[in-house]
Design a protein around this motif. Structure first.
Motif, mmCIF file in Angstrom:
data_model
loop_
_atom_site.group_PDB
_atom_site.id
_atom_site.type_symbol
_atom_site.label_atom_id
_atom_site.label_comp_id
_atom_site.label_asym_id
_atom_site.label_seq_id
_atom_site.Cartn_x
_atom_site.Cartn_y
_atom_site.Cartn_z
ATOM 1 N N PRO A 35 0.865 -1.109 -0.139
ATOM 2 C CA PRO A 35 0.148 -0.010 -0.057
ATOM 3 C C PRO A 35 0.679 1.303 0.004
ATOM 4 C CG PRO A 35 -0.082 -1.093 2.143
ATOM 5 C CD PRO A 35 0.630 -2.035 1.222
ATOM 6 N N GLN A 36 2.017 1.312 0.538
ATOM 7 C CA GLN A 36 2.913 2.224 0.490
ATOM 8 C C GLN A 36 3.602 2.653 -1.063
ATOM 9 O OE1 GLN A 36 3.488 4.163 3.081
ATOM 10 N NE2 GLN A 36 1.933 2.497 4.016
ATOM 11 N N TRP A 37 3.408 1.722 -1.880
ATOM 12 C CA TRP A 37 3.737 1.716 -3.319
ATOM 13 C C TRP A 37 2.746 2.085 -4.277
ATOM 14 C CZ3 TRP A 37 4.099 -0.438 -8.176
ATOM 15 C CH2 TRP A 37 5.137 -0.038 -9.052
ATOM 16 N N PRO A 38 2.473 3.053 -4.973
ATOM 17 C CA PRO A 38 1.165 3.274 -5.573
ATOM 18 C C PRO A 38 1.100 2.773 -6.971
ATOM 19 C CG PRO A 38 2.679 5.212 -5.972
ATOM 20 C CD PRO A 38 3.346 4.166 -4.865
ATOM 21 N N GLY A 39 2.209 2.193 -7.420
ATOM 22 C CA GLY A 39 2.291 1.341 -8.703
ATOM 23 C C GLY A 39 1.452 0.187 -8.980
ATOM 24 N N PRO A 40 1.293 -0.269 -9.871
ATOM 25 C CA PRO A 40 0.608 -1.521 -10.241
ATOM 26 C C PRO A 40 1.167 -2.801 -9.751
ATOM 27 C CG PRO A 40 1.642 -0.982 -12.275
ATOM 28 C CD PRO A 40 1.969 0.109 -11.183
ATOM 29 N N TRP A 41 0.384 -3.703 -9.574
ATOM 30 C CA TRP A 41 1.020 -4.987 -9.303
ATOM 31 C C TRP A 41 0.330 -6.489 -9.811
ATOM 32 C CZ3 TRP A 41 -1.511 -8.530 -5.741
ATOM 33 C CH2 TRP A 41 -2.544 -7.827 -5.252
ATOM 34 N N GLY A 42 0.748 -7.570 -9.756
ATOM 35 C CA GLY A 42 0.059 -8.681 -9.985
ATOM 36 C C GLY A 42 0.748 -10.144 -9.662
ATOM 37 N N HIS A 43 0.014 -11.065 -9.556
ATOM 38 C CA HIS A 43 0.531 -12.263 -9.239
ATOM 39 C C HIS A 43 -0.079 -13.432 -9.753
ATOM 40 C CE1 HIS A 43 2.711 -15.144 -6.271
ATOM 41 N NE2 HIS A 43 1.525 -15.753 -6.693
ATOM 42 N N VAL A 44 0.700 -14.344 -10.590
ATOM 43 C CA VAL A 44 -0.219 -15.499 -11.167
ATOM 44 C C VAL A 44 0.699 -16.736 -11.073
ATOM 45 C CG1 VAL A 44 -0.570 -16.517 -13.709
ATOM 46 C CG2 VAL A 44 -0.694 -13.736 -13.139
ATOM 47 N N LEU A 45 -0.125 -17.796 -10.430
ATOM 48 C CA LEU A 45 0.613 -18.939 -10.328
ATOM 49 C C LEU A 45 -0.377 -20.167 -10.839
ATOM 50 C CD1 LEU A 45 2.002 -20.582 -6.890
ATOM 51 C CD2 LEU A 45 0.239 -21.547 -8.148
ATOM 52 N N LYS A 46 0.401 -20.877 -11.961
ATOM 53 C CA LYS A 46 -0.428 -21.695 -12.825
ATOM 54 C C LYS A 46 0.440 -23.188 -12.783
ATOM 55 C CE LYS A 46 -3.127 -20.563 -15.288
ATOM 56 N NZ LYS A 46 -4.309 -20.524 -14.946
ATOM 57 N N TYR A 47 -0.399 -23.845 -12.755
ATOM 58 C CA TYR A 47 0.050 -25.574 -12.810
ATOM 59 C C TYR A 47 0.593 -25.519 -14.103
ATOM 60 C CZ TYR A 47 -0.284 -30.416 -13.625
ATOM 61 O OH TYR A 47 0.028 -31.772 -14.101
ATOM 62 N N GLU A 48 1.828 -26.351 -13.866
ATOM 63 C CA GLU A 48 2.598 -26.579 -15.002
ATOM 64 C C GLU A 48 2.548 -28.154 -15.261
ATOM 65 O OE1 GLU A 48 7.485 -26.976 -16.433
ATOM 66 O OE2 GLU A 48 7.033 -25.691 -14.747
ATOM 67 N N LYS A 49 3.080 -28.984 -14.463
ATOM 68 C CA LYS A 49 3.094 -30.411 -14.528
ATOM 69 C C LYS A 49 3.407 -31.171 -13.228
ATOM 70 C CE LYS A 49 7.791 -31.176 -15.858
ATOM 71 N NZ LYS A 49 8.761 -31.762 -16.674
ATOM 72 N N ALA A 50 2.906 -32.400 -13.349
ATOM 73 C CA ALA A 50 3.189 -33.501 -12.287
ATOM 74 C C ALA A 50 4.021 -34.632 -12.870
ATOM 75 C CB ALA A 50 2.150 -33.967 -11.454
ATOM 76 N N ASN A 51 5.020 -34.949 -12.357
ATOM 77 C CA ASN A 51 5.925 -36.133 -12.784
ATOM 78 C C ASN A 51 6.545 -36.946 -11.636
ATOM 79 O OD1 ASN A 51 7.976 -33.410 -13.072
ATOM 80 N ND2 ASN A 51 8.940 -35.502 -12.138
ATOM 81 N N PHE A 52 6.447 -38.301 -12.011
ATOM 82 C CA PHE A 52 7.219 -39.097 -10.744
ATOM 83 C C PHE A 52 8.598 -39.438 -11.243
ATOM 84 C CE2 PHE A 52 2.642 -40.104 -10.780
ATOM 85 C CZ PHE A 52 2.288 -40.358 -9.400
ATOM 86 N N GLY A 53 9.348 -39.236 -10.000
ATOM 87 C CA GLY A 53 10.668 -39.548 -10.519
ATOM 88 C C GLY A 53 11.295 -40.320 -9.049
ATOM 89 N N LYS A 54 12.277 -41.326 -9.462
ATOM 90 C CA LYS A 54 12.618 -42.160 -8.282
ATOM 91 C C LYS A 54 11.484 -42.416 -7.200
ATOM 92 C CE LYS A 54 16.200 -43.297 -7.947
ATOM 93 N NZ LYS A 54 16.944 -44.444 -8.396
ATOM 94 N N ASN A 55 11.489 -42.144 -5.943
ATOM 95 C CA ASN A 55 10.400 -42.442 -5.161
ATOM 96 C C ASN A 55 9.721 -41.160 -5.048
ATOM 97 O OD1 ASN A 55 10.899 -45.137 -4.928
ATOM 98 N ND2 ASN A 55 12.597 -44.743 -3.390
ATOM 99 N N THR A 56 9.413 -40.142 -5.762
ATOM 100 C CA THR A 56 9.070 -38.975 -5.520
ATOM 101 C C THR A 56 8.255 -38.494 -6.723
ATOM 102 O OG1 THR A 56 11.214 -38.382 -4.541
ATOM 103 C CG2 THR A 56 9.742 -36.490 -5.233
ATOM 104 N N LEU A 57 6.905 -37.903 -6.125
ATOM 105 C CA LEU A 57 6.132 -37.067 -7.001
ATOM 106 C C LEU A 57 6.473 -35.584 -6.837
ATOM 107 C CD1 LEU A 57 3.692 -36.661 -8.653
ATOM 108 C CD2 LEU A 57 2.215 -36.577 -6.456
ATOM 109 N N SER A 58 6.690 -34.863 -7.954
ATOM 110 C CA SER A 58 6.711 -33.335 -8.132
ATOM 111 C C SER A 58 5.890 -32.835 -8.702
ATOM 112 C CB SER A 58 8.107 -33.033 -8.528
ATOM 113 O OG SER A 58 9.204 -33.730 -8.031
ATOM 114 N N ILE A 59 5.132 -31.826 -8.051
ATOM 115 C CA ILE A 59 4.039 -31.008 -8.614
ATOM 116 C C ILE A 59 4.698 -29.649 -8.767
ATOM 117 C CG2 ILE A 59 1.681 -30.071 -8.463
ATOM 118 C CD1 ILE A 59 0.863 -32.606 -6.818
#
Length: 240
Positions: A87-111
């Motif tokens: 709120p102290q900075w009058p300029g514009p802002w934005g935040h986008v978080l989009k799902y990319e992929k899920a993959n299995f490797g070794k004994n791990t699931l990475s999302i």
């Protein structure tokens, strides 16, 4: 691409159902949650909420545990997105978080989630990796991944801070050796100091670890995925 210009802020919450996405190994439910301002193209929060519907590689108990952690992560994603607004900075802002992929490797699931934001006039791009044990469904930290699959990095002085891997000089030499074809003279000249000191996100893909640094300029020569071969399989994992 995220563009930012000056404006005033007024937000309303508009949940948007994004449907199901399926691979050969996992079926996900993704809902896109939006908070849209007066100028939606550059004044918004947009976050993909991901849950596992089914997977042949995961038991019901593991799916339930992973989904509980994904719910907690979704809350933290929204908290981080709201913190982007100053709120102290009058300029514009934005935040986008989009799902990319899920993959299995070794004994791990990475999302994986792609993140693009502009806070207080500073753009920032990153990939968020949520890593889970296939056997237990528990979240795996970056340090645990290194202890299991790349202990030589820790022995060489690499550190983990806020779940980011920081290589330092000796561990960076290991990365260079295993990515010899990637480190062209131009990349090494431009990125040597940055890559030794920056914080990497880490996840598992097949039989290798993936290291990706954040960046502030799109198409930066330094912003590449770097790979490390898994040194050994994990020998033990705690029961759920």
């Amino acid at each position: 691409m995220v563009t930012f210009v000056n404006t005033h802020y007024f937000f309303s919450f508009q949940p948007c159902y994004a449907g199901e996405r399926e691979t050969n190994e996992i079926e996900l439910i993704i809902k896109t949650q939006k908070q849209i301002g007066e100028q939606a193209s550059y004044q918004n929060i947009e976050i993909d909420k991901v849950l596992i519907k089914s997977s042949e590689k995961l038991g019901n108990a593991q799916i339930k545990r992973i989904n509980s952690e994904l719910q907690r992560l979704n809350i933290s994603f929204h908290k981080s997105a709201r913190a982007c607004y100053d709120p102290q900075w009058p300029g514009p802002w934005g935040h986008v978080l989009k799902y990319e992929k899920a993959n299995f490797g070794k004994n791990t699931l990475s999302i994986l989630f792609d993140v693009a934001e502009g806070c207080s006039g500073q753009p920032h791009f990153n990939t968020f990796a949520a890593n889970f044990s296939i056997q237990t469904g528990k979240r795996i930290s970056t340090k645990e991944l290194l202890e299991r699959y790349a202990p030589s990095l820790l022995k060489a002085g690499a550190e983990v801070s806020h779940d980011f891997l920081i290589l330092g000089d000796d561990a960076f030499s290991i990365l260079m050796e295993q990515n010899e074809g990637t480190f062209t003279p131009d990349l090494q000249e431009s990125c040597d100091f940055f890559l030794r000191r920056t914080g990497f996100r880490v996840w598992v893909e097949e039989n290798r670890l993936v290291l990706l640094p954040p960046f502030q300029v799109q198409n930066s020569i330094c912003h590449k995925r770097y790979y490390l071969q898994v040194e050994r399989s994990e020998r033990h994992e705690a029961r759920p």
